[in-house]
Design a protein around this motif. Structure first.
Motif, short mmCIF file in Angstrom:
data_model
loop_
_atom_site.label_atom_id
_atom_site.label_comp_id
_atom_site.label_asym_id
_atom_site.label_seq_id
_atom_site.Cartn_x
_atom_site.Cartn_y
_atom_site.Cartn_z
N MET A 92 0.61 9.58 -12.96
CA MET A 92 -0.06 9.69 -11.66
C MET A 92 0.84 10.42 -10.67
N LYS A 93 0.20 11.12 -9.76
CA LYS A 93 0.94 11.83 -8.71
C LYS A 93 0.83 11.05 -7.39
N PHE A 94 1.97 10.88 -6.73
CA PHE A 94 2.04 10.12 -5.48
C PHE A 94 2.52 11.00 -4.34
N ILE A 95 1.86 10.87 -3.18
CA ILE A 95 2.31 11.55 -1.97
C ILE A 95 2.55 10.51 -0.88
N GLY A 96 3.65 10.64 -0.18
CA GLY A 96 3.94 9.77 0.96
C GLY A 96 3.62 10.51 2.25
N ILE A 97 2.86 9.88 3.13
CA ILE A 97 2.55 10.47 4.43
C ILE A 97 3.00 9.51 5.52
N ILE A 98 3.75 10.03 6.48
CA ILE A 98 4.32 9.23 7.56
C ILE A 98 3.62 9.58 8.87
N PRO A 99 2.70 8.74 9.36
CA PRO A 99 2.06 9.03 10.65
C PRO A 99 3.04 8.80 11.78
N ALA A 100 3.09 9.72 12.74
CA ALA A 100 4.05 9.61 13.84
C ALA A 100 3.42 10.10 15.13
N ARG A 101 3.27 9.19 16.09
CA ARG A 101 2.72 9.53 17.41
C ARG A 101 3.85 9.48 18.44
N PHE A 134 14.73 1.96 7.75
CA PHE A 134 15.51 1.29 6.71
C PHE A 134 14.66 0.91 5.50
N ILE A 135 13.47 1.47 5.40
CA ILE A 135 12.62 1.19 4.25
C ILE A 135 13.38 1.51 2.97
N GLN A 136 13.21 0.68 1.94
CA GLN A 136 14.00 0.81 0.73
C GLN A 136 13.19 1.39 -0.43
N ARG A 137 13.90 2.10 -1.31
CA ARG A 137 13.28 2.67 -2.51
C ARG A 137 12.51 1.61 -3.29
N SER A 138 13.10 0.43 -3.44
CA SER A 138 12.46 -0.62 -4.24
C SER A 138 11.12 -1.04 -3.66
N GLN A 139 10.99 -0.99 -2.33
CA GLN A 139 9.72 -1.36 -1.71
C GLN A 139 8.64 -0.33 -2.02
N ILE A 140 8.99 0.94 -1.93
CA ILE A 140 8.04 2.01 -2.28
C ILE A 140 7.65 1.89 -3.75
N GLU A 141 8.63 1.69 -4.59
CA GLU A 141 8.36 1.62 -6.03
C GLU A 141 7.49 0.42 -6.38
N THR A 142 7.69 -0.71 -5.69
CA THR A 142 6.86 -1.89 -5.94
C THR A 142 5.40 -1.61 -5.63
N VAL A 143 5.15 -0.96 -4.49
CA VAL A 143 3.77 -0.62 -4.11
C VAL A 143 3.18 0.37 -5.12
N CYS A 144 3.95 1.35 -5.52
CA CYS A 144 3.44 2.34 -6.47
C CYS A 144 3.12 1.71 -7.83
N ARG A 145 3.93 0.75 -8.26
CA ARG A 145 3.68 0.10 -9.56
C ARG A 145 2.38 -0.69 -9.57
N CYS A 146 1.90 -1.09 -8.41
CA CYS A 146 0.62 -1.82 -8.35
C CYS A 146 -0.51 -1.01 -8.97
N PHE A 147 -0.38 0.32 -8.98
CA PHE A 147 -1.45 1.17 -9.47
C PHE A 147 -1.40 1.35 -10.98
N GLU A 148 -0.44 0.68 -11.64
CA GLU A 148 -0.47 0.61 -13.10
C GLU A 148 -1.66 -0.23 -13.55
N ASP A 149 -2.13 -1.11 -12.65
CA ASP A 149 -3.36 -1.87 -12.86
C ASP A 149 -4.52 -0.97 -12.43
N ALA A 150 -5.38 -0.59 -13.37
CA ALA A 150 -6.45 0.36 -13.09
C ALA A 150 -7.44 -0.13 -12.04
#
Length: 243
Positions: free
Chosen positions: A1-10, A101-117
């Motif tokens: 799967m391909k993942f894109i991160g988008i950071i909204p900033a106002r 200070f967001i951590q790599r492990s937090q991003i990876e945890t969210v991304c792994r959720c999509f291993e569940d179809a």
């Protein structure tokens, strides 16, 4: 799967105007966020409605896209940005622009959720440590089912522990604090941005209740890392000690 991160900033913020451009350890907050997540996903973009933020991101070499200033939520801004970027990604990760200070492990945890179809949307939770945090209405609580899907989010203390002294509730049930990191399958994000505000969302002022109330499923990944967000100038002062 391909993942894109988008950071909204106002630029506009009631409690801290110009927050993305505030300097933290010699760099703007938005650059700190961008650098924390760059390289974890296939692409990262900042989505902004302000020319000053746009120019700042360009200056440090980041990807940035200009969006409308009419959006009522970061979710809507992210969808507009994704459409303008024009490339297909399976999952879009919504990264808060005030989390340097967001951590790599937090991003990876969210991304792994999509291993569940069956995962349509994913987010993060962390266990509260005490009743003071649990009773804070600015820290939404999550109740999950046995498969780690959210049943409800609330600013109130849920669940109620009947027959237990209130000060001991956190020792009898694993209360989960919601961390506002979201990820969506791209086709799901297209759908939820078309939904009108729901009665539960209006009652609690929590956008994710719109999705639940319309039948979407939100997978909740768990983290043991609680990062410091920048909501106020006082938060920025505290953060200076960490860089």
């Amino acid at each position: 799967m391909k993942f894109i991160g988008i950071i909204p900033a106002r630029y506009a913020s009631t409690r801290f105007p110009g927050k993305p451009l505030a300097m933290l350890g010699g760099k703007p907050v938005i650059q700190r966020v961008y650098e924390q997540v760059k390289g974890i996903m296939d692409e990262v973009y900042v989505a902004t409605d302000d020319e000053r933020i746009y120019q700042t991101v360009e200056a440090f070499g980041g990807n940035v896209v200009m969006t409308s200033n009419k959006h009522k939520s970061g979710t809507d801004r992210i969808w507009e940005a994704y459409e303008k970027i024009g490339s297909h990604f399976d999952v879009i990760v919504n990264i808060q622009g005030d989390e340097p200070f967001i951590q790599r492990s937090q991003i990876e945890t969210v991304c792994r959720c999509f291993e569940d179809a069956s995962t349509q949307i994913a987010t993060l939770g962390i266990e509260f440590k005490d009743m003071k945090g649990i009773e804070n209405p600015n820290s939404p609580k999550i109740v999950v089912d046995n498969n780690s899907y959210a049943m409800y989010f609330s600013r109130s203390v849920i669940p109620y522990c009947r027959g237990i002294d209130r000060n001991e509730w956190h020792t009898h049930y694993p209360y989960l604090k919601h961390i506002g990191l979201y990820a969506y399958r791209s086709e799901v994000l297209a759908e939820i941005t078309k939904l009108p505000q729901s009665s539960l969302e209006l009652a609690e002022s929590l956008e994710q209740l719109r999705w639940l109330q319309n039948g979407y499923k939100i997978k909740v990944g768990l983290t043991d890392i609680e990062t410091i967000g920048i909501d106020t100038p006082e938060d920025l002062q505290k953060a200076q000690l960490l860089v």
